[in-house]
Scaffold this motif. Structure first.
Motif, PDB file in Angstrom:
ATOM      1  N   ASN A  78       0.812  -1.208   0.000  1.00  0.00           N
ATOM      2  CA  ASN A  78       0.000   0.000   0.000  1.00  0.00           C
ATOM      3  C   ASN A  78       0.851   1.266   0.000  1.00  0.00           C
ATOM      4  N   ALA A  79       2.056   1.164   0.527  1.00  0.00           N
ATOM      5  CA  ALA A  79       2.949   2.314   0.559  1.00  0.00           C
ATOM      6  C   ALA A  79       3.311   2.780  -0.850  1.00  0.00           C
ATOM      7  N   SER A  80       3.309   1.852  -1.801  1.00  0.00           N
ATOM      8  CA  SER A  80       3.693   2.191  -3.177  1.00  0.00           C
ATOM      9  C   SER A  80       2.528   2.219  -4.154  1.00  0.00           C
ATOM     10  N   TYR A  81       1.522   1.373  -3.901  1.00  0.00           N
ATOM     11  CA  TYR A  81       0.477   1.184  -4.919  1.00  0.00           C
ATOM     12  C   TYR A  81      -0.903   1.688  -4.510  1.00  0.00           C
ATOM     13  N   ASN A  82      -1.054   2.214  -3.298  1.00  0.00           N
ATOM     14  CA  ASN A  82      -2.320   2.799  -2.876  1.00  0.00           C
ATOM     15  C   ASN A  82      -3.491   1.840  -3.107  1.00  0.00           C
ATOM     16  N   LEU A  83      -3.404   0.658  -2.526  1.00  0.00           N
ATOM     17  CA  LEU A  83      -4.438  -0.366  -2.692  1.00  0.00           C
ATOM     18  C   LEU A  83      -5.670  -0.088  -1.849  1.00  0.00           C
ATOM     19  N   THR A  84      -5.500   0.622  -0.747  1.00  0.00           N
ATOM     20  CA  THR A  84      -6.606   0.946   0.138  1.00  0.00           C
ATOM     21  C   THR A  84      -6.359   2.295   0.782  1.00  0.00           C
ATOM     22  N   ALA A  85      -7.439   3.035   1.027  1.00  0.00           N
ATOM     23  CA  ALA A  85      -7.314   4.337   1.685  1.00  0.00           C
ATOM     24  C   ALA A  85      -7.061   4.179   3.177  1.00  0.00           C
ATOM     25  N   ILE A  86      -7.268   2.996   3.697  1.00  0.00           N
ATOM     26  CA  ILE A  86      -7.041   2.732   5.123  1.00  0.00           C
ATOM     27  C   ILE A  86      -5.582   2.340   5.305  1.00  0.00           C
ATOM     28  N   ARG A  87      -4.837   3.180   5.976  1.00  0.00           N
ATOM     29  CA  ARG A  87      -3.399   2.967   6.104  1.00  0.00           C
ATOM     30  C   ARG A  87      -2.969   2.545   7.509  1.00  0.00           C
ATOM     31  N   ASP A  88      -3.800   2.790   8.484  1.00  0.00           N
ATOM     32  CA  ASP A  88      -3.461   2.406   9.850  1.00  0.00           C
ATOM     33  C   ASP A  88      -3.599   0.893  10.011  1.00  0.00           C
ATOM     34  N   PRO A  89      -2.561   0.185  10.490  1.00  0.00           N
ATOM     35  CA  PRO A  89      -2.631  -1.281  10.604  1.00  0.00           C
ATOM     36  C   PRO A  89      -3.797  -1.769  11.457  1.00  0.00           C
ATOM     37  N   ALA A  90      -4.083  -1.088  12.560  1.00  0.00           N
ATOM     38  CA  ALA A  90      -5.188  -1.523  13.417  1.00  0.00           C
ATOM     39  C   ALA A  90      -6.519  -1.393  12.691  1.00  0.00           C
ATOM     40  N   GLU A  91      -6.673  -0.329  11.909  1.00  0.00           N
ATOM     41  CA  GLU A  91      -7.907  -0.175  11.140  1.00  0.00           C
ATOM     42  C   GLU A  91      -7.996  -1.211  10.031  1.00  0.00           C
ATOM     43  N   ILE A 120      -6.981  -4.231  10.309  1.00  0.00           N
ATOM     44  CA  ILE A 120      -7.464  -5.435  10.994  1.00  0.00           C
ATOM     45  C   ILE A 120      -8.976  -5.374  11.167  1.00  0.00           C
ATOM     46  N   SER A 121      -9.490  -4.249  11.643  1.00  0.00           N
ATOM     47  CA  SER A 121     -10.920  -4.155  11.932  1.00  0.00           C
ATOM     48  C   SER A 121     -11.750  -3.969  10.670  1.00  0.00           C
ATOM     49  N   ARG A 122     -11.390  -2.980   9.848  1.00  0.00           N
ATOM     50  CA  ARG A 122     -12.246  -2.603   8.726  1.00  0.00           C
ATOM     51  C   ARG A 122     -12.078  -3.496   7.505  1.00  0.00           C
ATOM     52  N   HIS A 123     -10.989  -4.230   7.446  1.00  0.00           N
ATOM     53  CA  HIS A 123     -10.781  -5.134   6.313  1.00  0.00           C
ATOM     54  C   HIS A 123     -10.924  -6.602   6.739  1.00  0.00           C
ATOM     55  N   ILE A 124     -10.075  -7.043   7.662  1.00  0.00           N
ATOM     56  CA  ILE A 124     -10.048  -8.469   7.981  1.00  0.00           C
ATOM     57  C   ILE A 124     -11.273  -8.892   8.786  1.00  0.00           C
ATOM     58  N   LEU A 125     -11.538  -8.237   9.913  1.00  0.00           N
ATOM     59  CA  LEU A 125     -12.686  -8.624  10.729  1.00  0.00           C
ATOM     60  C   LEU A 125     -14.000  -8.360  10.000  1.00  0.00           C
ATOM     61  N   PRO A 138     -16.399  -5.957  15.133  1.00  0.00           N
ATOM     62  CA  PRO A 138     -15.679  -5.530  16.341  1.00  0.00           C
ATOM     63  C   PRO A 138     -14.766  -4.334  16.060  1.00  0.00           C
ATOM     64  N   GLY A 139     -14.941  -3.276  16.836  1.00  0.00           N
ATOM     65  CA  GLY A 139     -14.095  -2.096  16.699  1.00  0.00           C
ATOM     66  C   GLY A 139     -14.533  -1.124  15.627  1.00  0.00           C
ATOM     67  N   VAL A 140     -15.673  -1.385  14.997  1.00  0.00           N
ATOM     68  CA  VAL A 140     -16.136  -0.513  13.920  1.00  0.00           C
ATOM     69  C   VAL A 140     -17.550  -0.044  14.237  1.00  0.00           C
ATOM     70  N   GLU A 141     -17.751   1.260  14.211  1.00  0.00           N
ATOM     71  CA  GLU A 141     -19.075   1.811  14.425  1.00  0.00           C
ATOM     72  C   GLU A 141     -19.818   1.937  13.099  1.00  0.00           C
ATOM     73  N   GLY A 142     -21.117   2.099  13.188  1.00  0.00           N
ATOM     74  CA  GLY A 142     -21.918   2.275  11.983  1.00  0.00           C
ATOM     75  C   GLY A 142     -22.630   0.998  11.591  1.00  0.00           C
TER      76      GLY A 142
END
Length: 214
Positions: free
Chosen positions: A41-54, A56-61, A195-199
């Protein structure tokens, strides 16, 4: 590379909240996927979510919330992006054939590297528009891909007669359901809690409408 303890704890806590029990080897692969996504993601901008913890929550979980609803031996994930939810589902429940579809070349290159580096069997990524894909699948997943009318219009031909389409949405899309193409019907609408995501999050189970008996 060993994942930070905080990410492992977050993932394991999230799995517990989802009432999912995954082997340690699977958890390692999920964390390895996140690390690979972070590097690319650092080179190819695959996702707008760059924080590792996010990630985990917003992608994997988020992807894993639908794991109990996946069925059959052949799954297609359309508009998969960096493999969401299809690649995550393939890691968590190996053994079925999984086809990851996206028209974006850099995302498909990432997927192929992830499949190779994680040693995933029966998983392939293809660069294509959805309407040009061929085959028949027991289960089709789509996450934040398009309206129901568009996704079913473009990819409805891929759904087996007794297959199930799993559409991941945010707020309940009443207007989209009213515009759903003929030949399909909503079987269930399932509220999801990530888990960890509101909305709001909803899973729509869509199937082919039975043909009227002659």
């Amino acid at each position: 590379m060993t994942a930070p303890a905080s990410l492992r704890h977050q993932l394991e806590h999230g799995l517990t909240a989802l009432n999912l029990s995954l082997d340690d080897a699977v958890i390692e692969q999920l964390l390895a996927y996140q690390a690979l996504l972070q590097r690319w993601n650092a080179s190819y901008n695959l996702t707008a979510i760059r924080d590792p913890a996010e990630q985990i929550s917003r992608h994997i979980l988020d992807s894993l919330t639908i794991l109990p609803h996946v069925r059959g031996q052949r799954l297609a994930d359309i508009g998969t992006g960096p493999g969401l939810p299809g690649l995550i589902l393939a890691i968590a429940a190996p053994g079925r054939e999984v086809v990851l579809v996206d028209s974006n070349g850099k995302k498909v290159r990432f997927l192929r590297e992830a499949i190779r580096s994680l040693g995933l069997q029966g998983v392939r990524a293809i660069q294509s528009r959805v309407e040009q894909v061929e085959g028949e699948f027991d289960c089709i997943t789509a996450r934040a891909f398009a309206s129901l009318a568009d996704m079913l219009g473009w990819g409805g031909h891929l759904l087996a007669p007794d297959g199930l389409w799993l559409a991941m949405k945010g707020r309940h899309p009443d207007d989209e359901l009213e515009a759903m193409p003929a030949g399909f019907e909503l079987r269930r609408s399932i509220p999801l809690q990530v888990p960890g995501v509101e909305g709001e999050r909803h899973l729509l189970e869509i199937a082919r409408r039975p043909s009227p008996e002659c």
